[in-house]
Design a protein around this motif. Structure first.
Motif, PDB file in Angstrom:
ATOM      1  N   VAL A  56       0.885  -0.989   0.262  1.00 35.73           N
ATOM      2  CA  VAL A  56       0.071   0.060   0.091  1.00 35.73           C
ATOM      3  C   VAL A  56       0.900   1.303  -0.023  1.00 35.73           C
ATOM      4  O   VAL A  56       2.084   1.202   1.206  1.00 35.73           O
ATOM      5  CB  VAL A  56      -1.072  -0.264   1.261  1.00 35.73           C
ATOM      6  N   SER A  57       0.851   2.501  -1.245  1.00 32.88           N
ATOM      7  CA  SER A  57       1.455   3.951  -1.497  1.00 32.88           C
ATOM      8  C   SER A  57       0.121   4.469  -0.361  1.00 32.88           C
ATOM      9  O   SER A  57      -0.444   4.383   0.352  1.00 32.88           O
ATOM     10  CB  SER A  57       1.202   3.960  -2.697  1.00 32.88           C
ATOM     11  N   GLU A  58       1.589   5.775  -0.009  1.00 34.48           N
ATOM     12  CA  GLU A  58       1.093   6.386   1.129  1.00 34.48           C
ATOM     13  C   GLU A  58       0.134   7.212   0.886  1.00 34.48           C
ATOM     14  O   GLU A  58      -1.071   8.010   1.884  1.00 34.48           O
ATOM     15  CB  GLU A  58       2.810   7.712   0.986  1.00 34.48           C
ATOM     16  N   GLN A  59      -0.602   7.056  -0.347  1.00 36.93           N
ATOM     17  CA  GLN A  59      -1.624   7.954  -0.903  1.00 36.93           C
ATOM     18  C   GLN A  59      -2.894   6.524  -0.790  1.00 36.93           C
ATOM     19  O   GLN A  59      -3.978   7.051  -1.510  1.00 36.93           O
ATOM     20  CB  GLN A  59      -1.461   7.518  -2.399  1.00 36.93           C
ATOM     21  N   GLY A  60      -2.691   5.611  -0.086  1.00 36.52           N
ATOM     22  CA  GLY A  60      -3.288   4.489   0.008  1.00 36.52           C
ATOM     23  C   GLY A  60      -4.482   3.696  -0.669  1.00 36.52           C
ATOM     24  O   GLY A  60      -4.963   2.588  -1.048  1.00 36.52           O
ATOM     25  N   ARG A  61      -3.119   3.682  -2.447  1.00 33.42           N
ATOM     26  CA  ARG A  61      -3.293   2.648  -3.299  1.00 33.42           C
ATOM     27  C   ARG A  61      -2.585   1.971  -3.213  1.00 33.42           C
ATOM     28  O   ARG A  61      -1.490   1.103  -2.438  1.00 33.42           O
ATOM     29  CB  ARG A  61      -2.931   3.260  -4.536  1.00 33.42           C
TER      30      ARG A  61
END
Length: 233
Positions: A56-61
């Motif tokens: 999971v990326s910092e942007q929530g993806r």
């Protein structure tokens, strides 16, 4: 020689007899084995079932980077100095998973040459797969990437008999794994089914003919039912 090694050394049986630093746990479907950012202090071995590894990326993806099944290891990054988990592992079916603490598996690798050889082979195979995935993402169309992924999930190219793929692997998950959109995956899945490359009714069954999509230089198979040209994002 390869088959003889597999017969003479049963890794599942061997690991099940280890005492200290070992635990075996049963998981229901959709259970979390460990989460991204948690301490990396052990290695896991799948005795039965399937898991997905997602980042999971910092942007929530979220991106699904691998789907593993019986006989696979995961979490081995701790052996290379990884302090925190880089991904979250979730079961995709009821699973039995063995956990080996870092100190325990380090001792086993030192004292058991047969297991050490098998584990190194696993790491090399994983590294080759990562390189192939990178090349796939850089140079192949999403149609060809999807065909290759389905063949891998069905165990084509391994010694074992090809297996049906869990139907619960959604088009969205497949899209995350090959770097395209769900709508493109749906389009190609329907195309593969109508051309007789796959069947799905409760499970996805992959036919050997799907190899044609991967092996041909031009993966687009001309058929009067399909005139849409692919546009990758």
């Amino acid at each position: 020689m390869k088959n003889a090694t597999k017969i003479s050394f049963d890794v599942a049986e061997f690991l099940s007899k280890i005492g200290d630093g070992r635990s075996i746990n049963s998981y229901q479907k959709a259970s979390v084995v460990f989460v991204q950012g948690s301490p990396a202090d052990s290695v896991f071995y799948i005795q039965s079932g399937k898991v997905k590894i997602a980042v999971v990326s910092e942007q929530g993806r979220e991106a699904v980077v691998a789907i593993l099944g019986a006989g696979d290891f995961f979490g081995e990054g701790c052996l290379a100095g990884q302090l925190l988990r880089m991904a979250t592992v979730t079961t995709m079916a009821a699973s039995v998973i063995l956990r080996l603490e870092k100190q325990s598996i380090v001792r086993i690798l030192k004292d058991e040459p047969e297991f050490s050889s098998l584990f190194i082979s696993h790491l090399l195979s994983r590294n080759i797969r990562i390189e192939e995935d990178l090349i796939d993402q850089l140079f192949n169309s999403s149609e060809k990437r999807l065909a290759r992924l389905l063949l891998i999930l069905a165990n084509f190219g391994k010694d074992e008999k090809p297996e049906p793929i869990f139907a619960k692997i959604s088009h969205e998950t497949l899209a995350e794994m090959i770097g395209t959109t769900r709508s493109r995956v749906s389009f190609f899945m329907n195309k593969f089914r109508k051309l007789g490359f796959i069947e799905y009714n409760g499970t996805i069954e992959v036919h050997k003919s799907l190899l044609n999509v991967v092996l041909l230089d031009n993966p687009h198979i001309r058929d009067r039912h399909f005139r849409e040209e692919e546009t990758d994002e």
